[in-house]
Scaffold this motif. Structure first.
Motif, PDB file in Angstrom:
ATOM      1  N   GLU A 117      25.285  21.408  41.998  1.00 36.50           N
ATOM      2  CA  GLU A 117      25.788  22.750  41.720  1.00 36.50           C
ATOM      3  C   GLU A 117      25.774  23.635  42.966  1.00 36.50           C
ATOM      4  O   GLU A 117      26.674  24.455  43.161  1.00 36.50           O
ATOM      5  CB  GLU A 117      24.965  23.367  40.596  1.00 36.50           C
ATOM      6  CG  GLU A 117      25.284  22.700  39.268  1.00 36.50           C
ATOM      7  CD  GLU A 117      24.466  23.244  38.115  1.00 36.50           C
ATOM      8  OE1 GLU A 117      23.533  24.038  38.370  1.00 36.50           O
ATOM      9  OE2 GLU A 117      24.748  22.874  36.980  1.00 36.50           O
ATOM     10  N   TYR A 173      34.101  34.577  44.537  1.00 36.88           N
ATOM     11  CA  TYR A 173      34.234  34.856  43.105  1.00 36.88           C
ATOM     12  C   TYR A 173      34.164  33.548  42.338  1.00 36.88           C
ATOM     13  O   TYR A 173      34.789  32.550  42.718  1.00 36.88           O
ATOM     14  CB  TYR A 173      35.564  35.553  42.820  1.00 36.88           C
ATOM     15  CG  TYR A 173      35.893  35.605  41.343  1.00 36.88           C
ATOM     16  CD1 TYR A 173      35.202  36.454  40.479  1.00 36.88           C
ATOM     17  CD2 TYR A 173      36.871  34.778  40.798  1.00 36.88           C
ATOM     18  CE1 TYR A 173      35.482  36.483  39.129  1.00 36.88           C
ATOM     19  CE2 TYR A 173      37.171  34.798  39.450  1.00 36.88           C
ATOM     20  CZ  TYR A 173      36.466  35.658  38.609  1.00 36.88           C
ATOM     21  OH  TYR A 173      36.739  35.679  37.270  1.00 36.88           O
ATOM     22  N   TRP A 199      39.116  22.518  34.255  1.00 34.64           N
ATOM     23  CA  TRP A 199      38.145  23.032  33.281  1.00 34.64           C
ATOM     24  C   TRP A 199      38.194  22.162  32.036  1.00 34.64           C
ATOM     25  O   TRP A 199      39.222  22.092  31.370  1.00 34.64           O
ATOM     26  CB  TRP A 199      38.465  24.490  32.952  1.00 34.64           C
ATOM     27  CG  TRP A 199      37.505  25.155  32.010  1.00 34.64           C
ATOM     28  CD1 TRP A 199      36.202  24.853  31.827  1.00 34.64           C
ATOM     29  CD2 TRP A 199      37.789  26.252  31.129  1.00 34.64           C
ATOM     30  NE1 TRP A 199      35.629  25.680  30.892  1.00 34.64           N
ATOM     31  CE2 TRP A 199      36.586  26.553  30.442  1.00 34.64           C
ATOM     32  CE3 TRP A 199      38.924  26.998  30.845  1.00 34.64           C
ATOM     33  CZ2 TRP A 199      36.513  27.574  29.492  1.00 34.64           C
ATOM     34  CZ3 TRP A 199      38.851  28.017  29.914  1.00 34.64           C
ATOM     35  CH2 TRP A 199      37.648  28.294  29.246  1.00 34.64           C
ATOM     36  N   GLU A 214      28.889  25.667  44.939  1.00 33.88           N
ATOM     37  CA  GLU A 214      28.854  27.040  45.445  1.00 33.88           C
ATOM     38  C   GLU A 214      29.249  27.091  46.919  1.00 33.88           C
ATOM     39  O   GLU A 214      29.954  27.995  47.358  1.00 33.88           O
ATOM     40  CB  GLU A 214      27.460  27.642  45.248  1.00 33.88           C
ATOM     41  CG  GLU A 214      27.129  27.921  43.789  1.00 33.88           C
ATOM     42  CD  GLU A 214      25.798  28.647  43.630  1.00 33.88           C
ATOM     43  OE1 GLU A 214      25.300  29.218  44.624  1.00 33.88           O
ATOM     44  OE2 GLU A 214      25.266  28.642  42.517  1.00 33.88           O
ATOM     45  N   PRO A 254      34.186  32.521  38.068  1.00 35.80           N
ATOM     46  CA  PRO A 254      34.212  33.060  36.704  1.00 35.80           C
ATOM     47  C   PRO A 254      33.004  32.635  35.878  1.00 35.80           C
ATOM     48  O   PRO A 254      32.603  31.470  35.895  1.00 35.80           O
ATOM     49  CB  PRO A 254      35.507  32.472  36.118  1.00 35.80           C
ATOM     50  CG  PRO A 254      35.797  31.262  36.937  1.00 35.80           C
ATOM     51  CD  PRO A 254      35.272  31.567  38.314  1.00 35.80           C
ATOM     52  N   GLY A 255      32.427  33.574  35.170  1.00 32.27           N
ATOM     53  CA  GLY A 255      31.224  33.309  34.387  1.00 32.27           C
ATOM     54  C   GLY A 255      31.426  32.292  33.291  1.00 32.27           C
ATOM     55  O   GLY A 255      30.502  31.545  32.951  1.00 32.27           O
ATOM     56  N   PHE A 256      32.653  32.209  32.733  1.00 36.81           N
ATOM     57  CA  PHE A 256      32.854  31.293  31.604  1.00 36.81           C
ATOM     58  C   PHE A 256      32.825  29.816  32.006  1.00 36.81           C
ATOM     59  O   PHE A 256      32.769  28.933  31.149  1.00 36.81           O
ATOM     60  CB  PHE A 256      34.158  31.614  30.861  1.00 36.81           C
ATOM     61  CG  PHE A 256      35.409  31.495  31.699  1.00 36.81           C
ATOM     62  CD1 PHE A 256      35.986  30.268  31.956  1.00 36.81           C
ATOM     63  CD2 PHE A 256      36.010  32.629  32.220  1.00 36.81           C
ATOM     64  CE1 PHE A 256      37.137  30.162  32.720  1.00 36.81           C
ATOM     65  CE2 PHE A 256      37.161  32.545  32.987  1.00 36.81           C
ATOM     66  CZ  PHE A 256      37.730  31.306  33.247  1.00 36.81           C
ATOM     67  N   ARG A 287      25.882  26.778  36.211  1.00 37.49           N
ATOM     68  CA  ARG A 287      24.535  26.219  36.176  1.00 37.49           C
ATOM     69  C   ARG A 287      24.325  25.249  35.010  1.00 37.49           C
ATOM     70  O   ARG A 287      23.219  24.832  34.735  1.00 37.49           O
ATOM     71  CB  ARG A 287      23.513  27.352  36.056  1.00 37.49           C
ATOM     72  CG  ARG A 287      23.457  28.240  37.286  1.00 37.49           C
ATOM     73  CD  ARG A 287      22.789  27.538  38.428  1.00 37.49           C
ATOM     74  NE  ARG A 287      22.735  28.346  39.622  1.00 37.49           N
ATOM     75  CZ  ARG A 287      22.343  27.884  40.792  1.00 37.49           C
ATOM     76  NH1 ARG A 287      22.014  26.632  40.930  1.00 37.49           N
ATOM     77  NH2 ARG A 287      22.297  28.664  41.835  1.00 37.49           N
ATOM     78  N   ARG A 288      25.388  24.899  34.308  1.00 41.46           N
ATOM     79  CA  ARG A 288      25.230  24.113  33.091  1.00 41.46           C
ATOM     80  C   ARG A 288      24.590  22.749  33.347  1.00 41.46           C
ATOM     81  O   ARG A 288      23.707  22.328  32.617  1.00 41.46           O
ATOM     82  CB  ARG A 288      26.598  23.926  32.419  1.00 41.46           C
ATOM     83  CG  ARG A 288      26.530  23.197  31.095  1.00 41.46           C
ATOM     84  CD  ARG A 288      27.880  23.276  30.404  1.00 41.46           C
ATOM     85  NE  ARG A 288      28.943  22.818  31.274  1.00 41.46           N
ATOM     86  CZ  ARG A 288      30.240  22.978  30.994  1.00 41.46           C
ATOM     87  NH1 ARG A 288      30.602  23.608  29.914  1.00 41.46           N
ATOM     88  NH2 ARG A 288      31.162  22.526  31.816  1.00 41.46           N
ATOM     89  N   ASP A 302      39.028  40.250  36.211  1.00 43.70           N
ATOM     90  CA  ASP A 302      37.748  40.291  36.931  1.00 43.70           C
ATOM     91  C   ASP A 302      37.962  40.671  38.395  1.00 43.70           C
ATOM     92  O   ASP A 302      37.279  41.536  38.953  1.00 43.70           O
ATOM     93  CB  ASP A 302      37.048  38.922  36.870  1.00 43.70           C
ATOM     94  CG  ASP A 302      36.291  38.714  35.575  1.00 43.70           C
ATOM     95  OD1 ASP A 302      36.152  39.688  34.814  1.00 43.70           O
ATOM     96  OD2 ASP A 302      35.843  37.573  35.340  1.00 43.70           O
ATOM     97  N   GLU A 357      30.365  28.471  33.592  1.00 48.72           N
ATOM     98  CA  GLU A 357      28.949  28.111  33.535  1.00 48.72           C
ATOM     99  C   GLU A 357      28.538  27.224  34.702  1.00 48.72           C
ATOM    100  O   GLU A 357      28.270  26.036  34.542  1.00 48.72           O
ATOM    101  CB  GLU A 357      28.633  27.370  32.228  1.00 48.72           C
ATOM    102  CG  GLU A 357      28.931  28.177  30.980  1.00 48.72           C
ATOM    103  CD  GLU A 357      28.657  27.388  29.724  1.00 48.72           C
ATOM    104  OE1 GLU A 357      27.636  26.681  29.684  1.00 48.72           O
ATOM    105  OE2 GLU A 357      29.457  27.469  28.808  1.00 48.72           O
TER     106      GLU A 357
END
Length: 399
Positions: A365, A83, A64, A369, A85-87, A91-92, A36, A89
């Motif tokens: 969350e 950066y 994780w 960020e 990573p999308g995996f 916003r979960r 990425d 999540e």
């Protein structure tokens, strides 16, 4: 590519190791992040290329949680931008909180028609009270740990703002304030440090909220930025003995209300000449000159401005590099917008705990960020703001 194959071979050699699956998951995830970042930078790690548009800047450790166990990751950091990573999540938790609030309202039979339709569309009509309760407990535990965490170090700037949502109380629907507090450390990092829900904005409410922050360790506050909430200015002086900055954006909105539609552009331009001044002395002088110009046509506006001068221009007494960020509550407007957007889905909250659950998850969350973003203010510009400045020993001259 050779390094990747060697690392993979080392993992495969472990064959019977019980941790093999977890290590394999970690290896693949790390490689995905590297790929990425290579795409974002336009070049591989350490490669010299004319196509390169960004550079790596170390790593940030992150645990994780997976079905294979806890996988330690090293998330690449960039010199420009951030950066994530999308995996993972990000916003979960907030999505879980929103689902929990919607389900709770539906189960208790106090949801609006739009929420009923949403529940049916999501296929959640068969959920039980015990399932909703377990989901709420899981989220509440994380949110409460976050909102009650100790605060360490000095926090020279504190922003406070409020947004309003509807909740059911004793059979009635009432509007309550969701108070958010964001602060900057002397390391230049932003953090969400507190939240409170209340029906009153009188001085006792603000005093209680600020004292709760103080008990958790908030100290070194030099400036508090907020709108002109009733009782807040007195509470700030009582708890922190700090200067109060009245939000410049909110002040301008209030000022323009004294002029009709056709005159507002002229009034706006005139008042903005105050904020274009380079020094506090020049800004105060221009303020008084603008009041004199407005007095004949807008006597009420002139009187209002005379009373607001020192509160609106408080930011001018602080470092020039900080002024664009401390003259208003814009730094937390996005947070208010996110809370409002999710609240609109719920419509009417079943109770105050549901408000804390949803808003708290969103703030948690957002804080994550903030942690991966670049410093909000530079270390050099914040150094004079600390009550506990760090001292460097002089270098020893070579013999």
């Amino acid at each position: 590519m050779t390094d990747m194959r060697m690392a993979l071979a080392e993992l495969l050699e472990k064959g019977s190791d019980a941790d093999l699956l977890r290590e394999m998951v970690g290896f693949v995830a790390q490689r995905m992040m590297d790929l990425d970042v290579e795409g974002i930078c336009g070049a591989e790690h350490g490669e010299r290329s004319a196509e390169r548009s960004n550079w790596r800047n170390g790593y940030r450790d992150r645990a994780w949680e997976t079905r294979s166990g806890t996988v330690p990751l090293k998330i690449p950091k960039l010199r420009r931008g951030s950066y994530f990573p999308g995996f993972l999540e990000p916003r979960r938790t907030a999505e879980k909180a929103l689902t929990a609030v919607v389900q709770e309202a539906y189960i208790q039979g106090v949801s609006t028609r739009s929420v009923d339709e949403l529940v049916k569309a999501m296929g959640m009509t068969g959920i039980s009270k015990s399932q909703v309760s377990r989901l709420c407990e899981e989220i509440d535990e994380r949110v409460n740990l976050f909102l009650d965490r100790p605060l360490e170090g000095d926090w020279p700037y504190l922003w406070i703002d409020a947004t309003y949502v509807k909740v059911r109380q004793a059979g009635r629907i009432v509007s309550v304030a969701v108070i958010i507090a964001v602060a900057v450390t002397t390391e230049g990092r932003r953090e969400v440090i507190g939240m409170e829900v209340g029906t009153s904005e009188a001085e006792p409410f603000w005093t209680k909220f600020l004292r709760s922050l103080s008990r958790r360790g908030l100290r070194g506050v030099k400036l508090v930025i907020s709108d002109a909430h009733e009782g807040l200015k007195a509470a700030i002086a009582k708890v922190f003995k700090a200067t109060w900055q009245r939000c410049r954006v909110h002040f301008l909105r209030n000022a323009l209300a004294y002029a009709n539609k056709g005159q507002r552009q002229m009034v706006f331009a005139l008042i903005n000449t105050i904020f274009a001044q380079e020094s506090a002395e020049a800004a105060h002088s221009q303020w008084r000159g603008v009041c004199d110009q407005l007095r004949e046509r807008f006597p009420k506006l002139a009187r209002m401005m005379e009373g607001a001068e020192h509160d609106v221009l408080a930011f001018m007494d602080f470092p020039r590099e900080h002024r664009t960020k401390i003259h208003s509550t814009n730094t937390i407007e996005r947070l208010n917008g996110e809370i409002k957007r999710r609240s609109n889905v719920v419509g009417i909250f079943p109770n105050e705990a549901a408000i804390v659950r949803l808003a708290g998850a969103l703030l948690l969350e957002q804080n994550d960020e903030y942690a991966i973003q670049k410093r909000y203010m530079s270390l050099e510009s914040l150094a004079p703001m600390s009550d506990n400045p760090s001292f460097r020993l002089p270098a020893i001259a070579a013999a």
